[in-house]
Design a protein around this motif. Structure first.
Motif, PDB file in Angstrom:
ATOM      1  N   PHE A  24      15.695  15.183  13.634  1.00 38.35           N
ATOM      2  CA  PHE A  24      15.142  15.935  12.510  1.00 38.35           C
ATOM      3  C   PHE A  24      13.646  16.211  12.693  1.00 38.35           C
ATOM      4  O   PHE A  24      12.884  16.304  11.742  1.00 38.35           O
ATOM      5  CB  PHE A  24      15.398  15.186  11.195  1.00 38.35           C
ATOM      6  CG  PHE A  24      15.266  16.050   9.963  1.00 38.35           C
ATOM      7  CD1 PHE A  24      16.166  17.065   9.707  1.00 38.35           C
ATOM      8  CD2 PHE A  24      14.239  15.838   9.060  1.00 38.35           C
ATOM      9  CE1 PHE A  24      16.039  17.869   8.581  1.00 38.35           C
ATOM     10  CE2 PHE A  24      14.112  16.644   7.926  1.00 38.35           C
ATOM     11  CZ  PHE A  24      15.015  17.662   7.692  1.00 38.35           C
ATOM     12  N   GLY A  25      13.227  16.321  13.950  1.00 36.51           N
ATOM     13  CA  GLY A  25      11.824  16.617  14.221  1.00 36.51           C
ATOM     14  C   GLY A  25      10.867  15.490  13.904  1.00 36.51           C
ATOM     15  O   GLY A  25       9.655  15.698  13.862  1.00 36.51           O
ATOM     16  N   ARG A  26      11.414  14.288  13.713  1.00 31.94           N
ATOM     17  CA  ARG A  26      10.570  13.159  13.319  1.00 31.94           C
ATOM     18  C   ARG A  26      10.319  12.176  14.462  1.00 31.94           C
ATOM     19  O   ARG A  26       9.755  11.106  14.249  1.00 31.94           O
ATOM     20  CB  ARG A  26      11.193  12.441  12.110  1.00 31.94           C
ATOM     21  CG  ARG A  26      11.077  13.281  10.841  1.00 31.94           C
ATOM     22  CD  ARG A  26      11.778  12.681   9.660  1.00 31.94           C
ATOM     23  NE  ARG A  26      11.537  13.482   8.450  1.00 31.94           N
ATOM     24  CZ  ARG A  26      12.296  13.455   7.380  1.00 31.94           C
ATOM     25  NH1 ARG A  26      13.366  12.656   7.328  1.00 31.94           N
ATOM     26  NH2 ARG A  26      12.016  14.214   6.338  1.00 31.94           N
ATOM     27  N   ARG A  27      10.721  12.564  15.674  1.00 32.96           N
ATOM     28  CA  ARG A  27      10.441  11.749  16.857  1.00 32.96           C
ATOM     29  C   ARG A  27       9.365  12.433  17.680  1.00 32.96           C
ATOM     30  O   ARG A  27       9.397  13.650  17.875  1.00 32.96           O
ATOM     31  CB  ARG A  27      11.711  11.565  17.698  1.00 32.96           C
ATOM     32  CG  ARG A  27      12.844  10.897  16.944  1.00 32.96           C
ATOM     33  CD  ARG A  27      14.050  10.679  17.830  1.00 32.96           C
ATOM     34  NE  ARG A  27      14.634  11.937  18.299  1.00 32.96           N
ATOM     35  CZ  ARG A  27      15.798  12.019  18.932  1.00 32.96           C
ATOM     36  NH1 ARG A  27      16.496  10.910  19.187  1.00 32.96           N
ATOM     37  NH2 ARG A  27      16.276  13.193  19.325  1.00 32.96           N
ATOM     38  N   GLU A  28       8.417  11.640  18.170  1.00 34.00           N
ATOM     39  CA  GLU A  28       7.328  12.216  18.961  1.00 34.00           C
ATOM     40  C   GLU A  28       7.846  12.605  20.351  1.00 34.00           C
ATOM     41  O   GLU A  28       8.312  11.756  21.105  1.00 34.00           O
ATOM     42  CB  GLU A  28       6.177  11.214  19.082  1.00 34.00           C
ATOM     43  CG  GLU A  28       5.005  11.726  19.906  1.00 34.00           C
ATOM     44  CD  GLU A  28       4.541  13.101  19.433  1.00 34.00           C
ATOM     45  OE1 GLU A  28       4.652  14.055  20.229  1.00 34.00           O
ATOM     46  OE2 GLU A  28       4.087  13.210  18.289  1.00 34.00           O
ATOM     47  N   LEU A  29       7.749  13.882  20.690  1.00 32.73           N
ATOM     48  CA  LEU A  29       8.214  14.382  21.986  1.00 32.73           C
ATOM     49  C   LEU A  29       7.102  14.440  23.026  1.00 32.73           C
ATOM     50  O   LEU A  29       7.367  14.672  24.200  1.00 32.73           O
ATOM     51  CB  LEU A  29       8.835  15.773  21.826  1.00 32.73           C
ATOM     52  CG  LEU A  29      10.059  15.876  20.922  1.00 32.73           C
ATOM     53  CD1 LEU A  29      10.694  17.260  21.052  1.00 32.73           C
ATOM     54  CD2 LEU A  29      11.084  14.794  21.224  1.00 32.73           C
ATOM     55  N   ASN A  30       5.856  14.291  22.594  1.00 36.04           N
ATOM     56  CA  ASN A  30       4.730  14.233  23.525  1.00 36.04           C
ATOM     57  C   ASN A  30       4.602  15.486  24.379  1.00 36.04           C
ATOM     58  O   ASN A  30       4.243  15.410  25.558  1.00 36.04           O
ATOM     59  CB  ASN A  30       4.869  13.007  24.433  1.00 36.04           C
ATOM     60  CG  ASN A  30       3.604  12.176  24.437  1.00 36.04           C
ATOM     61  OD1 ASN A  30       2.655  12.476  23.718  1.00 36.04           O
ATOM     62  ND2 ASN A  30       3.593  11.146  25.237  1.00 36.04           N
ATOM     63  N   LEU A  31       4.881  16.637  23.830  1.00 38.34           N
ATOM     64  CA  LEU A  31       4.724  17.876  24.574  1.00 38.34           C
ATOM     65  C   LEU A  31       3.252  18.157  24.829  1.00 38.34           C
ATOM     66  O   LEU A  31       2.400  17.870  23.979  1.00 38.34           O
ATOM     67  CB  LEU A  31       5.325  19.043  23.775  1.00 38.34           C
ATOM     68  CG  LEU A  31       6.831  19.028  23.518  1.00 38.34           C
ATOM     69  CD1 LEU A  31       7.225  20.257  22.713  1.00 38.34           C
ATOM     70  CD2 LEU A  31       7.611  18.965  24.805  1.00 38.34           C
ATOM     71  N   PRO A  32       2.917  18.736  25.988  1.00 36.47           N
ATOM     72  CA  PRO A  32       1.515  19.104  26.230  1.00 36.47           C
ATOM     73  C   PRO A  32       1.079  20.228  25.308  1.00 36.47           C
ATOM     74  O   PRO A  32       1.905  21.004  24.796  1.00 36.47           O
ATOM     75  CB  PRO A  32       1.517  19.546  27.696  1.00 36.47           C
ATOM     76  CG  PRO A  32       2.926  19.937  27.984  1.00 36.47           C
ATOM     77  CD  PRO A  32       3.790  19.057  27.130  1.00 36.47           C
ATOM     78  N   ALA A  33      -0.227  20.332  25.120  1.00 34.90           N
ATOM     79  CA  ALA A  33      -0.769  21.305  24.175  1.00 34.90           C
ATOM     80  C   ALA A  33      -0.327  22.746  24.460  1.00 34.90           C
ATOM     81  O   ALA A  33      -0.008  23.479  23.515  1.00 34.90           O
ATOM     82  CB  ALA A  33      -2.288  21.197  24.140  1.00 34.90           C
ATOM     83  N   PRO A  34      -0.272  23.210  25.731  1.00 35.96           N
ATOM     84  CA  PRO A  34       0.189  24.591  25.959  1.00 35.96           C
ATOM     85  C   PRO A  34       1.624  24.821  25.481  1.00 35.96           C
ATOM     86  O   PRO A  34       1.947  25.910  24.994  1.00 35.96           O
ATOM     87  CB  PRO A  34       0.073  24.757  27.482  1.00 35.96           C
ATOM     88  CG  PRO A  34      -0.987  23.790  27.875  1.00 35.96           C
ATOM     89  CD  PRO A  34      -0.791  22.606  26.978  1.00 35.96           C
ATOM     90  N   ASP A  35       2.477  23.807  25.616  1.00 37.51           N
ATOM     91  CA  ASP A  35       3.845  23.932  25.113  1.00 37.51           C
ATOM     92  C   ASP A  35       3.870  23.974  23.584  1.00 37.51           C
ATOM     93  O   ASP A  35       4.683  24.692  22.982  1.00 37.51           O
ATOM     94  CB  ASP A  35       4.705  22.768  25.611  1.00 37.51           C
ATOM     95  CG  ASP A  35       5.089  22.905  27.082  1.00 37.51           C
ATOM     96  OD1 ASP A  35       4.696  23.908  27.705  1.00 37.51           O
ATOM     97  OD2 ASP A  35       5.773  22.009  27.601  1.00 37.51           O
TER      98      ASP A  35
END
Length: 245
Positions: A66-77
């Motif tokens: 539900f979008g409540r887990r941190e995925l740690n995507l880089p800022a450009p993503d």
């Protein structure tokens, strides 16, 4: 005293039609953390019919969490992710003759942007590149509001009626004691403190300074409708004017 009352919607829960007229602005999920094209179109139609401001609610592509887990995507993503979701919702709104008013990140992305200035700047850049007239909602005192100001966006400082605060000003993570405020009466009392005195008590005890321009009530809990009804009635009884920014 004037404040915006916002609610997260379009996430597949059953009370959107009842919640929307009680809010002054709504944050519509853009299909990645929850909802989809049907839910988006329905929420947009209901919001336009009710005359409430429509905002995009972009989140991580994490339906299972539900979008409540941190995925740690880089800022450009993060930049591309937000831009993608804004385009999807804006198409729904424009097709019905409306326009987007604001953007409010969802869940783990929102919380990360509150403390991570690089990610906050990626979100603010995506909003500014898409439409610099959009407002950007962010947690009171957060890095996201700073990033919005850097980009010349109109930042809107948000507080939460139904969430607990830690002493550092961040929200108590869900699943931890004190994360949720389940009593509508308690939620209303907390909001009145935030509006009148600019403060809220943290779960550790100390009072925090907050700036309340918009108040959020989540639309995904079982008590969402009762909570929003109770909060709106309590604020109106206190003479608070409810209006989108």
């Amino acid at each position: 005293m004037t404040v915006d009352l916002n609610c997260d919607l379009g996430e597949g829960f059953p009370f959107d039609a009842e919640l929307i007229p009680l809010a002054t602005s709504v944050n519509v999920a853009c299909g990645l953390h929850a909802g989809g094209w049907r839910e988006m179109e329905r929420a947009v139609a209901l919001a336009l019919e009710a005359g409430v401001a429509i905002g995009a609610h972009p989140g991580y592509p994490d339906r299972e969490g539900f979008g409540r887990r941190e995925l740690n995507l880089p800022a450009p993503d993060v930049y591309a992710l937000v831009l993608y979701q804004l385009g999807a919702l804006e198409g729904m709104v424009r097709a019905r003759g409306g326009r987007l008013a604001h953007v409010k990140p969802h869940g783990a992305l929102y919380n990360r942007a509150a403390r991570d200035l690089e990610v906050a700047r990626a979100i603010a850049r995506a909003v500014a590149d898409f439409d610099a007239d959009l407002r950007l909602y962010g947690l009171s005192g957060s890095a996201l509001l700073d990033a919005a100001a850097e980009r010349g966006l109109r930042a809107v400082s948000e507080v939460f009626a139904d969430r607990g605060y830690r002493a550092d000003g961040t929200l108590v993570p869900r699943g931890e004691p004190g994360a949720l405020v389940e009593s509508p009466l308690e939620a209303a009392a907390r909001v009145q403190d935030m509006l009148r005195f600019g403060q809220v008590r943290s779960v550790q005890g100390p009072w925090l300074r907050v700036h309340a321009q918009t108040v959020c009530v989540h639309g995904d809990g079982q008590e969402a409708l009762r909570a929003l009804c109770g909060l709106r009635a309590a604020l109106e009884d206190q003479g608070v004017v409810l209006r989108a920014p």
